[in-house]
Design an enzyme around this catalytic site. Sequence first.
Site, PDB file in Angstrom:
ATOM      1  CG  ASP A 162     -10.283  16.763 -14.170  1.00 45.73           C
ATOM      2  OD1 ASP A 162      -9.595  16.187 -15.039  1.00 45.73           O
ATOM      3  OD2 ASP A 162     -11.304  16.246 -13.675  1.00 45.73           O
ATOM      4  NE  ARG A 209      -2.909   0.371   3.329  1.00 48.02           N
ATOM      5  CZ  ARG A 209      -2.217   0.566   4.472  1.00 48.02           C
ATOM      6  NH1 ARG A 209      -1.530   1.668   4.662  1.00 48.02           N
ATOM      7  NH2 ARG A 209      -2.243  -0.352   5.417  1.00 48.02           N
ATOM      8  CE1 TYR A 236     -16.767  12.346 -15.412  1.00 45.57           C
ATOM      9  CE2 TYR A 236     -16.279  12.263 -13.068  1.00 45.57           C
ATOM     10  CZ  TYR A 236     -16.622  11.626 -14.247  1.00 45.57           C
ATOM     11  OH  TYR A 236     -16.820  10.276 -14.240  1.00 45.57           O
ATOM     12  CE  LYS A 268     -12.878   8.728 -17.950  1.00 44.61           C
ATOM     13  NZ  LYS A 268     -13.250   9.944 -17.264  1.00 44.61           N
TER      14      LYS A 268
HETATM   15  C1  LIG Z   1     -13.721  10.280 -15.937  1.00 41.20           C
HETATM   16  C2  LIG Z   1     -13.379  11.597 -15.344  1.00 41.20           C
HETATM   17  C3  LIG Z   1     -13.112  11.724 -13.971  1.00 41.20           C
HETATM   18  C4  LIG Z   1     -13.235  10.549 -13.008  1.00 41.20           C
HETATM   19  O1  LIG Z   1     -12.276   9.595 -13.234  1.00 41.20           O
HETATM   20  P1  LIG Z   1     -12.489   8.007 -12.950  1.00 41.20           P
HETATM   21  O2  LIG Z   1     -11.215   7.436 -13.396  1.00 41.20           O
HETATM   22  O3  LIG Z   1     -13.687   7.576 -13.725  1.00 41.20           O
HETATM   23  O4  LIG Z   1     -12.727   7.876 -11.472  1.00 41.20           O
HETATM   24  C5  LIG Z   1     -12.748  12.975 -13.493  1.00 41.20           C
HETATM   25  N1  LIG Z   1     -12.686  14.053 -14.310  1.00 41.20           N
HETATM   26  C6  LIG Z   1     -12.947  13.973 -15.635  1.00 41.20           C
HETATM   27  C7  LIG Z   1     -12.857  15.181 -16.470  1.00 41.20           C
HETATM   28  C8  LIG Z   1     -13.317  12.739 -16.177  1.00 41.20           C
HETATM   29  O5  LIG Z   1     -13.596  12.669 -17.495  1.00 41.20           O
END
Ligand SMILES: *Cc1c(COP(=O)(O)O)cnc(C)c1O
Length: 393
Positions: free
Chosen positions: A182, A58, A110, A207
């Site tokens: 983000d 961890r 988001y 993504k």
């Molecule tokens: C998908 C996404 C998230 C969340 O991420 P996960 O990996 O699904 O937990 C946060 N911000 C944006 C812009 C996203 O597209």
Amino acid sequence: MRTHESQITIIDMKFATKVIHAGIEPDPSSGAIMTPIFQTSTYVQKSPGEHNGYEYARTQNPTRDALQTNLAALENGDYGICFSSGMAATDAVMKLLKSGDEIVSTNDLYGGTYRLINKVFGQFGLKGHFVAMTDLSNVEAKINANTRLLWIETPTNPMLNIIDIQAACDLAKKHGILTCVDNTFASPYLQTPLDFGADLVLHSATKYLGGHSDVVHGAVVTRNKELADKLYFIQNAAGAVPGPQDCFLILRGIKTLHLRVQRSCDNARIIAEYLRQHPKVNRVFYPGFEDHPGHEIAKRQMRDFGGMVSFTLKEDTLEAGSKVMSNTHFFSLAESLGGVESLIGHPPTMTHASIPRPERLAVGMTDSLIRLSVGVEDADDLVADLEKAFGDF
Ligand SMILES: *Cc1c(COP(=O)(O)O)cnc(C)c1O
């Protein structure tokens, strides 16, 4: 946790070299060129406290270390901290705050981040304000003595608004407020927010970084040692760590990040132009268009305009939107984005269904709004796929 030696070489690398080499060393025990998946929960110690820097998985894992070093390099940062998902990374950043603190963010944030701030951290006394961040006077109006964090997302989802990172960070600094960007929609290939003054940059590596729709993962990168130490502490203390196999998959995906994202950008440009001249299409949201309100800012802070395109239909109904989506073949109907394969989605009934209709309409998210995550297929096939879907309704 990169060594001094690799630090020097990383600084000299260009982006396309970093994706492949930053933090990646052949395995010393075998010479394996690929970072091994250290699938272990613990590490044997010679005598109590005498070990190779690894005690419990961890806390540390060599596969995760390689990825953390690599991600820090891609974002022009010094410290990478990985988590089991983008939301777990967001959760860790929120844990830097305390009860009574306030966050200012965008009104087309988001959905998962909005939910986390309101429904989870709201219970612990954090307060979020969500404003149209394209106009920073809206942000300034919400700043008070309790404001601790400015949460920026750009380009936004699904309206593809562009927020001026430099101007937003300047404003935050003036008020002594932390900034987190983000960067999921852009990826570090297109945009490196730390260079514009952001304190933290966050990714859903699920993504573009992973890029193959086969893993859920998140990360934060910073240049600030104090913030990094707090985040490493939270990573270990709260324990939302990614498994080594997932870290390996992200490392593998990153090796082609520059190739994939550039191809997605090239394809998205062709598709946006095709959509704009289509008689059944009403509006196309794409920051690469010169008349997009954020175009000049995007040109300043991004290398290209991204692989996401949203549009509305002249027949602006939920039914018309769903007909187009049900009739594509290469564009698969699914949530998520940033993979090699093209996806099509309908935010009003999918990702943004929980937002009341009047609020949706107020930000331009009308009933027929369709969002495309443009993949790396042949652009001719993608255009033909949309042409066929339009012809069918
Ligand atoms: C998908 C996404 C998230 C969340 O991420 P996960 O990996 O699904 O937990 C946060 N911000 C944006 C812009 C996203 O597209």
